[in-house]
Each structure stands twice: as C-alpha cells, then as structure tokens.
Design an enzyme around this catalytic site. Structure first.
Site, PDB file in Angstrom:
ATOM      1  N   ARG A  66      -1.623  -9.731   6.916  1.00 18.12           N
ATOM      2  CA  ARG A  66      -2.081  -8.376   7.245  1.00 18.12           C
ATOM      3  C   ARG A  66      -2.496  -8.295   8.713  1.00 18.12           C
ATOM      4  O   ARG A  66      -2.291  -7.280   9.371  1.00 18.12           O
ATOM      5  CB  ARG A  66      -3.252  -7.959   6.338  1.00 18.12           C
ATOM      6  CG  ARG A  66      -3.824  -6.582   6.617  1.00 18.12           C
ATOM      7  CD  ARG A  66      -2.778  -5.471   6.670  1.00 18.12           C
ATOM      8  NE  ARG A  66      -2.159  -5.186   5.410  1.00 18.12           N
ATOM      9  CZ  ARG A  66      -2.470  -4.123   4.665  1.00 18.12           C
ATOM     10  NH1 ARG A  66      -3.397  -3.267   5.062  1.00 18.12           N
ATOM     11  NH2 ARG A  66      -1.870  -3.893   3.532  1.00 18.12           N
ATOM     12  N   ASN A 108      -7.720  12.796   9.127  1.00 17.89           N
ATOM     13  CA  ASN A 108      -7.081  12.587   7.823  1.00 17.89           C
ATOM     14  C   ASN A 108      -7.223  13.848   6.999  1.00 17.89           C
ATOM     15  O   ASN A 108      -8.231  14.559   7.095  1.00 17.89           O
ATOM     16  CB  ASN A 108      -7.769  11.404   7.107  1.00 17.89           C
ATOM     17  CG  ASN A 108      -7.162  11.119   5.733  1.00 17.89           C
ATOM     18  OD1 ASN A 108      -5.948  11.006   5.603  1.00 17.89           O
ATOM     19  ND2 ASN A 108      -8.017  11.032   4.719  1.00 17.89           N
ATOM     20  N   HIS A 110      -7.572  15.015   3.156  1.00 19.93           N
ATOM     21  CA  HIS A 110      -7.849  14.475   1.819  1.00 19.93           C
ATOM     22  C   HIS A 110      -7.826  15.628   0.824  1.00 19.93           C
ATOM     23  O   HIS A 110      -8.444  16.676   1.083  1.00 19.93           O
ATOM     24  CB  HIS A 110      -9.199  13.741   1.787  1.00 19.93           C
ATOM     25  CG  HIS A 110      -9.498  13.131   0.459  1.00 19.93           C
ATOM     26  ND1 HIS A 110      -8.892  11.979   0.015  1.00 19.93           N
ATOM     27  CD2 HIS A 110     -10.293  13.559  -0.555  1.00 19.93           C
ATOM     28  CE1 HIS A 110      -9.322  11.715  -1.218  1.00 19.93           C
ATOM     29  NE2 HIS A 110     -10.166  12.655  -1.587  1.00 19.93           N
TER      30      HIS A 110
END
Ligand code: GRF
Length: 207
Positions: A66, A108, A110
């Site tokens: 990752r 973002n 949501h």
C-alpha cells in the site's frame, strides 16, 4: 482558473454533474484538469475520455504494498497540478501524506446528512440501507473537506431529501443523487473556484 482533479471509482454521475456544470456556466473560474480512478472499468473514465479530459487508472492492486501505491498515487495526482481535488464516489483511502499536502484542498461528496450514516463501512448503497433500516424520514447529501478521519472534515454544503414509505435502497440512492449530490457538489466547486469560502477553526465560513 482553478484546476480541478476528480477521483472516481464507479459510474461517474457526480463527475458528469461537475462537467455539465462547467459546460453550462454554473461553475465558473474552474476547469477539470484530470480524472483518476482506481478501477479500470469505471464508466467515469469513459465519461472523461468522451470529454477529452486527461485520465488515468492507478490501483493498489498494481503494487506489492500500500505504501508503494500511496507514493505512485500521490505522484499521479501531483502531476496534474490540482488546486482542488474532488472525491466523487472514490473508494480508496487517501494517503495521510496527501491530506497534509493538500490540506483543505480535497472535498468529498457523501450520500447522507453527516454526522448520520457516515464513517467506516458507510459508502454507496450501504448508506441508504442504514437510513431505511433506522427509519429516518429525511436523509440527503453532504460535501465536506477531507481530513485524516472518515467523513469527518469541515462541512461545506448539505441538502435534505425526503424518504418515501415505498423507498428501496436503490430508489433512495437515485433520488439522493438527483436531488442532492448532483446539485451541491457543483455548487461547492463553484464556491471554492470563486473564493467564496474559507475554513476558520475547522468550520467553513462563507465570504
Ligand atoms: C454513489 O453511491 C454516490 O452516492 C456516492 O458515490 C457513489 C458513486 O457515485 N457519492 P458516482 O455515480 O460514481 O458519482
């Protein structure tokens, strides 16, 4: 002119809403400089291709670790030189180093009224299943700045949507997208592009 980079994982309807708002002048002073997806099959990439917008796919699955992905992902974002990064249905955790580098430059969308039905495990249809399960009468969508938490950054805009008795999760998701997400995400981009908001003491202030 605000250079906007949009990060996507799925159908790209929120990306499309931003592209349409730029074309129709509901977003001014901004252009979409690029689209990045973790999902090579995301229809959102096709939407970018159709508009001739630079796009690429970079997924954690392409790397051993990752950490490696995080490094290459940040390089790909940096290369597009964004002034604003928009997470539009993006399902990969943003590396903390990227949040620090782009503090209050990542937003973002949501699909609930935060702080309800948000945080770890609340994404996509699961959000609407939880709202129906709880029996709330109103839900909606939220645009917020991204910080190190999950759906915890300063809230920019919210829009409420009535829940109907006969709603299925799919029907509710569609109505929240149509009546809330596709409206407040472009509005938030336009506010930022025109210098209309700032973050003071972790709260969004309108100028
Ligand atoms: C949808 O569940 C939406 O509510 C959320 O991300 C998912 C994908 O949206 N914001 P999109 O069609 O890829 O923009």
């Amino acid at each position: 002119m605000l250079d906007v980079v949009v990060l996507v994982s799925g159908g790209g309807t929120n990306l499309q809403a931003v592209m349409d708002a730029v074309d129709e002048g509901r977003i001014t002073n901004a252009r979409i400089a690029g689209v990045i997806s973790n999902n090579p099959n995301a229809y959102a990439l096709e939407r970018a291709r159709k508009k001739g917008i630079a796009n690429c796919c970079i997924s954690p699955k392409m790397f051993e670790t990752r950490e490696e992905f995080n490094e290459k992902f940040l390089e790909a974002v940096d290369e597009m030189e964004p002034d604003l990064i928009v997470l539009a249905g993006f399902l990969v955790v943003i590396p903390p180093v990227m949040i620090r580098k782009y503090r209050n430059q990542i937003i973002n969308i949501h699909p609930s009224l935060i702080p309800s039905f948000c945080g770890k495990g609340y994404y996509g249809l699961k959000v609407h299943e939880a709202a129906l399960e709880r029996g709330v009468k109103v839900t909606g969508a939220t645009v917020h700045f991204v910080d190190e938490g999950t759906d915890t950054g300063p809230i920019i805009l919210q829009k409420a949507v009535e829940i109907r008795q006969e709603d299925t999760p799919e029907a509710l998701q569609r109505r929240v997208m149509e009546q809330a997400e596709w409206k407040i995400l472009p509005q938030a981009v336009d506010l930022i592009a025109n210098g209309k908001i700032k973050v003071v003491d972790n709260q969004v202030r309108f100028l």
